[in-house]
Design a protein around this motif. Structure first.
Motif, short mmCIF file in Angstrom:
data_model
loop_
_atom_site.label_atom_id
_atom_site.label_comp_id
_atom_site.label_asym_id
_atom_site.label_seq_id
_atom_site.Cartn_x
_atom_site.Cartn_y
_atom_site.Cartn_z
N GLN A 1 40.28 37.71 4.12
CA GLN A 1 40.46 38.10 2.73
C GLN A 1 41.67 37.40 2.11
O GLN A 1 41.62 36.93 0.97
CB GLN A 1 40.63 39.61 2.63
N GLY A 2 42.75 37.33 2.89
CA GLY A 2 43.95 36.66 2.39
C GLY A 2 43.75 35.17 2.19
O GLY A 2 44.14 34.62 1.16
N THR B 1 40.91 33.63 1.73
CA THR B 1 39.98 33.46 0.61
C THR B 1 40.72 33.61 -0.72
O THR B 1 40.48 32.84 -1.68
CB THR B 1 38.85 34.49 0.69
N ALA B 2 41.63 34.57 -0.80
CA ALA B 2 42.41 34.77 -2.02
C ALA B 2 43.27 33.54 -2.31
O ALA B 2 43.39 33.11 -3.46
CB ALA B 2 43.28 36.02 -1.89
N TRP C 1 46.27 38.01 -2.54
CA TRP C 1 45.34 39.12 -2.38
C TRP C 1 45.63 40.23 -3.38
O TRP C 1 44.72 40.75 -4.03
CB TRP C 1 45.41 39.64 -0.96
N ARG D 1 43.35 41.52 -6.94
CA ARG D 1 42.84 42.89 -7.08
C ARG D 1 42.93 43.36 -8.52
O ARG D 1 42.21 44.27 -8.91
CB ARG D 1 43.66 43.83 -6.18
#
Length: 371
Positions: free
Chosen positions: A279-280, A282-283, A333, A337
């Protein structure tokens, strides 16, 4: 075009990996000499992990992005390169500001020039594109070969630190030595043309898609890039500074193709599973420009004398890389959001679309076009 699952991960890895090279410039009292200079086997091995590979991977991904932009324009029936040239102009401006204000080894300025050249080639036939790739490759190999022979035995080095007592002194230094500090473009430009066009061709060949032809192509990339490229890269990495140019500009790009294949294959194998690390990363990939600038700003604050002024050996370099990378991963990340794109990307989007909206309004106001 459907969003390519692996593309943001690849961009994130490339951005963080590029910092793996730049961090040696920030964290060592010797500046650029820390990259090209000597050091023990451990230090040489650590430098070799990132040197040139992720910059090459980033170049390939810029080519992928170029091909996506071209395909989108073709589907919409839009003129090409059209507004893509404005995109490249913005990239040049962003790179120039980054060079002057933050980091003297910015690559965005080079990418802007390469993008303009490749924009006029990417839509041509396969033979034309291959001809440009071969030509760029020949120029690159000739330049690296001639420079290696000319400098062999001279102890190629970076010339010591570029850090100065204040931020304004650094800005003045970059402006005063712009030709010397931008001289890497002699090698980066032909390499970039080759890798941009290779990235475009790999996208069209299915290297990033989850299909049988994609699997076959990725296996070839892994075999040649990692199976052949890594041993060659190891030989040049530990061969001393005489082989520094061969290592960075010829062997490392071969490894980058293997990384492209391996990371894409891993993402496809993982499917929709996305742990904290993915996730990190990708962010970071989605905020690539913001993170590229942010990691250099953070490293400047930590290492330059106008900031905290912390420099040292390999242990501090590794710690600096981990600290800055963790901050960038978490920051990207958290930002995504709340917001749809990174801060630099947001400003970029506004600047990119503003003249298009103005042009559209003028067109609607022309005689015979009003409602």
């Amino acid at each position: 075009m459907e969003r390519i699952k692996s593309l943001d991960v690849l961009r994130g890895v490339a951005i963080l990996g590029t910092f793996g090279t730049n961090v040696w410039i920030f964290s060592s009292p010797d500046g650029l000499a820390a990259v090209l200079g000597g050091g023990g086997p451990l230090e040489s091995g650590l430098r070799a992990l990132s040197n040139g590979k992720f910059l090459a991977l980033l170049s390939i991904l810029f080519g992928v992005g170029l091909a996506i932009q071209h395909a989108s324009a073709v589907r919409r029936g839009a003129r090409w390169p059209g507004w893509y040239l404005w995109r490249s102009a913005l990239l040049l401006l962003e790179g120039a500001l980054h060079y002057v204000l933050v980091f003297e080894f910015d690559v965005l300025m080079f990418y802007a020039v390469i993008a303009v050249v490749c924009a006029f080639v990417v839509g041509r036939g396969t033979k034309v594109i291959r001809g440009w790739m071969i030509g760029a490759g020949v120029v690159l190999v000739a330049e690296v070969g001639l420079l290696t022979v000319a400098l062999y035995g001279s102890g190629l080095g970076g010339g010591g630190a570029t850090d100065t007592s204040s931020w304004l002194d650094q800005v003045a230094f970059r402006l005063d030595h712009v030709l010397a500090l931008r001289s890497e473009g002699v090698l980066v430009l032909p390499l970039g043309v080759l890798l941009f066009l290779a990235g475009a061709q790999l996208l069209r060949a299915g290297a990033l898609e989850q299909s049988m032809r994609g699997d076959v192509l990725r296996r070839k990339l892994i075999t040649w890039g990692l199976g052949v490229g890594v041993p060659l890269n190891a030989l040049t990495a530990f061969g001393g500074t005489d082989w520094a140019l061969v290592d960075r500009y010829l062997c490392a790009p071969v490894v980058a193709f293997g990384l492209l294949g391996a990371i894409t294959a891993l993402v496809h194998r993982m499917g929709e599973r996305a742990g904290p690390l993915r996730q990190g990363v990708t962010a970071v990939g989605r905020c690539a420009l913001s993170c590229y600038i942010a990691q250099n700003v953070l490293a400047s604050i930590l290492c330059y004398r106008w900031g905290l002024g912390i420099t040292g050996g390999p242990l501090w370099t590794v710690c600096c890389f981990v600290l800055v990378s963790a901050a960038v991963l978490l920051g990207a990340w958290l930002w995504l959001r709340r917001f749809p794109r990174g801060p630099v990307e947001t400003v970029w989007d506004l600047a990119y679309r503003a003249p298009q909206r103005l042009s559209s309004r003028r067109t609607r106001c022309l005689p015979g076009r009003s409602a």
